[in-house]
Design a protein around this motif. Structure first.
Motif, PDB file in Angstrom:
ATOM      1  N   PHE A   1      55.214  38.034  43.474  1.00 24.87           N
ATOM      2  CA  PHE A   1      53.807  37.660  43.483  1.00 24.87           C
ATOM      3  C   PHE A   1      53.610  36.234  42.969  1.00 24.87           C
ATOM      4  O   PHE A   1      53.003  35.392  43.628  1.00 24.87           O
ATOM      5  N   PHE A   2      54.134  35.956  41.768  1.00 25.24           N
ATOM      6  CA  PHE A   2      53.897  34.618  41.207  1.00 25.24           C
ATOM      7  C   PHE A   2      54.634  33.527  41.992  1.00 25.24           C
ATOM      8  O   PHE A   2      54.168  32.391  42.048  1.00 25.24           O
ATOM      9  N   GLN A   3      55.766  33.864  42.600  1.00 22.79           N
ATOM     10  CA  GLN A   3      56.426  32.886  43.477  1.00 22.79           C
ATOM     11  C   GLN A   3      55.510  32.521  44.637  1.00 22.79           C
ATOM     12  O   GLN A   3      55.391  31.359  45.014  1.00 22.79           O
ATOM     13  N   SER A   4      54.832  33.535  45.210  1.00 18.93           N
ATOM     14  CA  SER A   4      53.990  33.266  46.379  1.00 18.93           C
ATOM     15  C   SER A   4      52.733  32.495  45.969  1.00 18.93           C
ATOM     16  O   SER A   4      52.224  31.679  46.738  1.00 18.93           O
ATOM     17  N   VAL A   5      52.247  32.735  44.755  1.00 19.06           N
ATOM     18  CA  VAL A   5      51.093  31.963  44.274  1.00 19.06           C
ATOM     19  C   VAL A   5      51.521  30.516  44.039  1.00 19.06           C
ATOM     20  O   VAL A   5      50.842  29.567  44.435  1.00 19.06           O
ATOM     21  N   ARG A   6      52.686  30.359  43.433  1.00 21.69           N
ATOM     22  CA  ARG A   6      53.193  29.011  43.169  1.00 21.69           C
ATOM     23  C   ARG A   6      53.282  28.193  44.448  1.00 21.69           C
ATOM     24  O   ARG A   6      52.875  27.036  44.486  1.00 21.69           O
ATOM     25  N   ASP A   7      53.817  28.795  45.493  1.00 20.29           N
ATOM     26  CA  ASP A   7      54.046  28.054  46.736  1.00 20.29           C
ATOM     27  C   ASP A   7      52.846  28.060  47.678  1.00 20.29           C
ATOM     28  O   ASP A   7      52.946  27.585  48.803  1.00 20.29           O
ATOM     29  N   HIS A   8      51.732  28.623  47.209  1.00 22.55           N
ATOM     30  CA  HIS A   8      50.544  28.760  48.062  1.00 22.55           C
ATOM     31  C   HIS A   8      50.889  29.526  49.329  1.00 22.55           C
ATOM     32  O   HIS A   8      50.362  29.244  50.408  1.00 22.55           O
ATOM     33  N   ALA A   9      51.810  30.463  49.222  1.00 16.52           N
ATOM     34  CA  ALA A   9      52.230  31.269  50.377  1.00 16.52           C
ATOM     35  C   ALA A   9      51.610  32.655  50.329  1.00 16.52           C
ATOM     36  O   ALA A   9      51.742  33.438  51.264  1.00 16.52           O
ATOM     37  N   HIS A  10      50.939  32.993  49.224  1.00 16.39           N
ATOM     38  CA  HIS A  10      50.260  34.283  49.112  1.00 16.39           C
ATOM     39  C   HIS A  10      49.157  34.351  50.170  1.00 16.39           C
ATOM     40  O   HIS A  10      48.516  33.321  50.457  1.00 16.39           O
ATOM     41  N   PRO A  11      48.938  35.547  50.770  1.00 16.16           N
ATOM     42  CA  PRO A  11      47.928  35.666  51.836  1.00 16.16           C
ATOM     43  C   PRO A  11      46.585  35.039  51.461  1.00 16.16           C
ATOM     44  O   PRO A  11      45.888  34.501  52.326  1.00 16.16           O
ATOM     45  N   PHE A  12      46.225  35.065  50.169  1.00 17.32           N
ATOM     46  CA  PHE A  12      44.948  34.483  49.758  1.00 17.32           C
ATOM     47  C   PHE A  12      44.831  33.031  50.223  1.00 17.32           C
ATOM     48  O   PHE A  12      43.769  32.575  50.634  1.00 17.32           O
ATOM     49  N   PHE A  13      45.955  32.294  50.126  1.00 15.44           N
ATOM     50  CA  PHE A  13      45.916  30.867  50.465  1.00 15.44           C
ATOM     51  C   PHE A  13      45.922  30.637  51.975  1.00 15.44           C
ATOM     52  O   PHE A  13      45.650  29.542  52.433  1.00 15.44           O
ATOM     53  N   LEU A  14      46.285  31.672  52.733  1.00 14.32           N
ATOM     54  CA  LEU A  14      46.438  31.494  54.175  1.00 14.32           C
ATOM     55  C   LEU A  14      45.172  31.862  54.933  1.00 14.32           C
ATOM     56  O   LEU A  14      45.032  31.546  56.109  1.00 14.32           O
ATOM     57  N   ASP A  15      44.227  32.529  54.243  1.00 12.39           N
ATOM     58  CA  ASP A  15      42.980  32.909  54.908  1.00 12.39           C
ATOM     59  C   ASP A  15      42.223  31.661  55.348  1.00 12.39           C
ATOM     60  O   ASP A  15      42.346  30.603  54.738  1.00 12.39           O
ATOM     61  N   PRO A  16      41.411  31.815  56.402  1.00  9.27           N
ATOM     62  CA  PRO A  16      40.604  30.660  56.808  1.00  9.27           C
ATOM     63  C   PRO A  16      39.417  30.473  55.857  1.00  9.27           C
ATOM     64  O   PRO A  16      39.107  31.358  55.068  1.00  9.27           O
ATOM     65  N   GLY A  17      38.782  29.351  55.942  1.00  9.80           N
ATOM     66  CA  GLY A  17      37.621  29.085  55.074  1.00  9.80           C
ATOM     67  C   GLY A  17      37.953  28.004  54.075  1.00  9.80           C
ATOM     68  O   GLY A  17      39.120  27.777  53.742  1.00  9.80           O
ATOM     69  N   ARG A  18      36.916  27.322  53.571  1.00  9.39           N
ATOM     70  CA  ARG A  18      37.109  26.198  52.662  1.00  9.39           C
ATOM     71  C   ARG A  18      37.649  26.694  51.318  1.00  9.39           C
ATOM     72  O   ARG A  18      37.113  27.640  50.727  1.00  9.39           O
TER      73      ARG A  18
END
Lengths: 346, 484
Positions: free
Chosen positions: A241-258
């Motif tokens: 989980f924290f690896q994906s947050v670090r790399d902005h690879a977590h689904p949250f970062f991939l969603d569209p929108g500002r």
């Protein structure tokens, strides 16, 4: 210890000097992992200016060329059981050292391990006059002259082209575990605030999608005891989980929108949907279509700032912005380095 | 030029006892911690509010009077040396703790608050302020910001710059800059980085927001004795390599050990060539593991004796000698000159040997006490100012030590600042183009050049008079950089 790599010190210095002589503007970029620059003005890329120049595990210091991929530096450090303290996003491996410093990006462990700025010890830059200058050094304590090195953090290359960067490193802890539990925002905020007051080996927190996660790092015995003392009915997860947050690879970062990055006082409970809160509440990622002014106002009323992401230098209050422009002039009198990326008055 | 109108203007805007011009009353202000340099100020202004600070700056600007800002006056490099035709802006009356925010773990304080008082105030919340310079009972947080002060716990907890989140700065032009705050980041350039360690050259800090940390559950202190100083140096590197970051890691050599023993009887082994003091902190379980690791490393590194202090009284006893090291040195010689170079840790053994050789050449003894964990040396050059010429010999010896630090890849000042003391040494560390960049940065904040003029950064003319002192080539490539 050093690694192979191409030294572009001379051509990069010459490129800035030539621009300085002719007065034309240049755009400084690394690998382009964060910002998509316009093709004009002329682009000068540090990508390719690579290699670890000096690494001494005993000193906890590494010096590398600015175009070095963060991933490559991390793998050299890992060989000696060390890591970059500020956990910069690696952006699919494309992120460069110079980019991480210029954008001032730190990862999930920042309140505990420190930021890019905390780890930075020295830089060699080419200023807007085409002069190659060295500030700071490879020692942890250094108060000779103004702290020009740290001024480069978050300056987006507007004050100088980064050539070499010296950073403090940290030992990789023996054990890292992530604990998780579902809870409502109020409970998550209260638990997170409580962590700030306990000297436990906490090295990251996150609240997203109704799940609170706490990362503990340290000796096996220390982490086990800390996990037990928390007594929060937490489940153990791996580090994904924290690896994906670090790399902005977590689904949250991939969603569209500002996407907005909010910097708030530690312990803030920021109750909005589509958020990911980390750093014990001190950084909140917020995906929203709300108007920019409304987002900024909401951050301000919570005691902090909002910056769109990918973050640009941002807006500063009028008197502060005036001095920022003068600092720019001190380094780049003809305004040739990344002219569009200057901090603006709000 | 002393324009009497300035005194009148100051008296109009400040309380009666906040403007000092009487010669006798000025005496305490004529020096800071670098007592060899004395100069009475023309006038001392002691504002009580931000408005009064702004008034003083306005008067100085309007009348082109230079202004030197001073905190508690404990600085060791003459950064607060007054000017005979200038205002000494002393901030000790602005000493209120404005806010203790237990939720965000920050304190908002005025610049004159003594460093140690922040920790005292935060203690009931289980929190403390980490940087702890040895003068912490007296030195002010504003002075700490100006000097980027350190202390014995920097290796793990950082310097002032790592522990300050925000500040309010008054510029000579009358602007108020609110930088940072309770948040960890702020948009735009990191002007706070420029302010920290700027020695009062850029602006006047009137408010500081500092980070508070939770008091660790457990602390242990280890003392290790070595019969060879190089082995002690190697042990320092081995501890760091071993993956442990001690809260403090200090070294003392034989002369310092014996001086401390004579003075406070701390129970240090007098026959040791060097001792290491290593403080570990964290959770009970975490510290237990670290103690085992460090103990093994010390044994392997050839320590002839290792002691472990567990309770507060034992810890205090082990630290007592280190904390008394400077006054102890003051007892074995009439005067001492404290140096402050920093070197990469790997050069420790070699630089100590070279300092030993210099000591023989100059015929002056040196006691070495230092922050081994971060390579910050404090050689104390012992001399007698009553012997003609000896103070100059000590200064020459000191400047040789600083050149040595730069040549070995280090810096002329780790935590005491440049002030007036190390202006010449700065010429050895920086090229002309780098010094010019520093001067342009100052102009961005203080175009009139009235803020603490003549300190911290030497003029190019001064450096050229000293002649080719650049010694950086000893350690770094491109000693003479290309110019464009």
């Amino acid at each position: 210890m050093s690694t192979q790599g191409d030294d572009h010190t001379e051509p990069l210095t010459e490129a800035v000097a030539a621009a300085s002589n002719s007065g034309h503007c240049i755009t400084i970029a690394g690998s382009g992992s964060k910002l998509d620059f316009p093709a004009k003005p002329e682009r000068v890329c540090t990508a390719g200016h690579e290699g670890v120049v000096d690494y001494r595990p005993d000193e906890l210091v590494v010096t590398a060329r600015s175009g070095s991929r963060l991933r490559d530096i991390e793998s050299v450090l890992e060989g000696s059981g060390q890591a970059l303290p500020f956990e910069p996003p690696l952006f699919d491996g494309r992120g460069t050292l110079g980019g991480a410093v210029a954008a001032g990006l730190s990862g999930p462990g920042r309140p505990w391990f420190g930021s890019v700025r905390d780890a930075l010890l020295g830089v060699t830059i080419v200023n807007g006059l085409g002069q190659r200058l060295t500030f700071g050094g490879q020692v942890l304590k250094n108060v000779a002259g103004y702290d020009v090195s740290r001024l480069m953090v978050g300056a987006y290359g507007t004050l100088g082209l980064l050539l070499d960067v010296s950073l403090r490193v940290r030992p990789i802890p023996q054990t890292t575990v992530t604990l998780a539990r579902e809870c409502v925002p109020e409970v998550a905020a209260a638990l997170t605030r409580g962590l700030l007051h306990q000297p436990l080996p906490v090295t990251a927190t996150a609240y997203c999608g109704g799940v609170l996660r706490i990362r503990l790092s340290g000796s096996n015995e220390g982490v086990t005891h800390a996990g037990q003392s928390l007594d929060l009915d937490l489940e153990v997860e791996d580090d994904a989980f924290f690896q994906s947050v670090r790399d902005h690879a977590h689904p949250f970062f991939l969603d569209p929108g500002r996407l907005w990055m909010l910097s708030l006082p530690p312990g803030t409970a920021f109750d909005e949907s589509d958020t990911l809160a980390e750093w014990a509440g001190a950084r909140v990622w917020w995906r929203t279509d709300a108007k920019a002014d409304a987002v900024r106002e909401q951050a301000r009323s919570a005691g902090g700032y909002a910056m769109p992401f990918p973050a640009l230098p941002g807006e500063a209050p009028a008197p502060v912005a005036k001095y920022m422009r003068r600092v720019k002039t001190a380094f780049d009198p003809a305004n040739i380095l990344n002219p569009e990326l200057l901090p603006r008055a709000d | 030029m002393r324009n009497p109108r300035v005194i009148k203007l100051l008296r109009d805007r400040l309380p009666a006892d906040s403007v000092v011009t009487d010669t006798r009353a000025l005496t305490p202000f004529e020096t800071d911690g670098l007592t060899a340099i004395r100069q009475k100020p023309w006038v001392v202004a002691l504002p009580e509010t931000v408005e009064q600070v702004r008034a003083v700056l306005q008067i100085c600007r309007d009348n082109a009077v230079p202004v030197v800002t001073r905190g508690a006056g404990t600085g060791l490099s003459g950064g607060a040396r007054p000017l005979s035709d200038g205002v000494l802006l002393t901030l000790t009356k602005m000493n209120r703790i404005l806010e203790l925010d237990g939720e965000a773990c920050v304190a908002r304080v005025e610049p004159g608050v003594p460093n140690a008082r922040i920790t005292e105030a935060a203690a009931p919340l289980g929190l403390y302020y980490a940087p702890d310079p040895s003068s912490q009972i007296a030195c002010s947080i504003g002075g700490n910001v100006a000097e980027n002060s350190g202390g014995v716990h920097c290796l793990k907890y950082g310097l002032t710059l790592n522990n300050v989140l925000g500040m309010t700065v008054q510029t000579l032009e009358g602007d108020e800059l609110v930088l940072g705050g309770k948040t960890l980041d702020a948009p735009g350039y990191d002007l706070m980085a420029a302010m920290v360690g700027s020695e009062g050259m850029l602006g006047v800090v009137t408010e500081v927001v500092v980070k508070l940390l939770p008091e660790p559950f457990a602390k242990r202190v280890l003392l290790a004795a070595f019969d060879d100083i190089r082995r002690a140096g190697d042990a320092v590197a081995a501890i760091i390599r071993g993956g442990v970051i001690p809260a403090g890691l200090e070294m003392m050599d034989a002369l310092a050990i014996n001086a401390a023993e004579d003075y406070v009887n701390a129970g240090y082994p007098r026959d040791a060539a060097a001792i290491l003091l290593c403080e570990l902190d964290g959770t009970e379980a975490g510290v237990r593991t670290d103690v085992d690791i460090v103990r093994n490393i010390l044994d392997e590194a050839g320590a002839v004796e290792v002691r472990i202090a567990s309770d507060a009284a034992e810890r205090e006893a082990l630290w007592r000698g280190r904390k008394a090291a400077f006054p102890a040195a003051g007892r074995i010689a009439p005067d001492y000159y404290c140096m402050d170079g920093t070197i990469p840790r790997r050069e420790l053994g070699r630089v100590l040997a070279e300092i030993g050789a210099l000591s023989e050449r100059f015929g002056l003894s040196v006691a070495n006490v230092f922050h081994a964990g971060d390579g910050n040396l404090h050689p104390l050059i012992l001399y007698d100012s009553n012997r003609p010429g000896e103070i100059h010999k000590a200064e020459e010896f000191g400047s040789e030590i600083l050149k040595l630090c730069v040549a070995r890849g280090g810096t002329v000042t780790g935590e005491h600042g440049v002030g007036v003391e190390k202006l010449d040494a700065m010429c050895a560390q920086f090229t002309d183009a780098e010094l010019e960049q520093f001067h342009r940065l100052k102009e961005a904040f203080d175009p009139a050049g009235l803020m603490n003029p003549g300190k911290a950064i030497p003029t190019l003319a001064r450096c050229s008079e000293l002649g080719g002192m650049h010694v950086r080539g000893g350690a770094l490539p491109h000693a003479e950089l290309d110019r464009f």
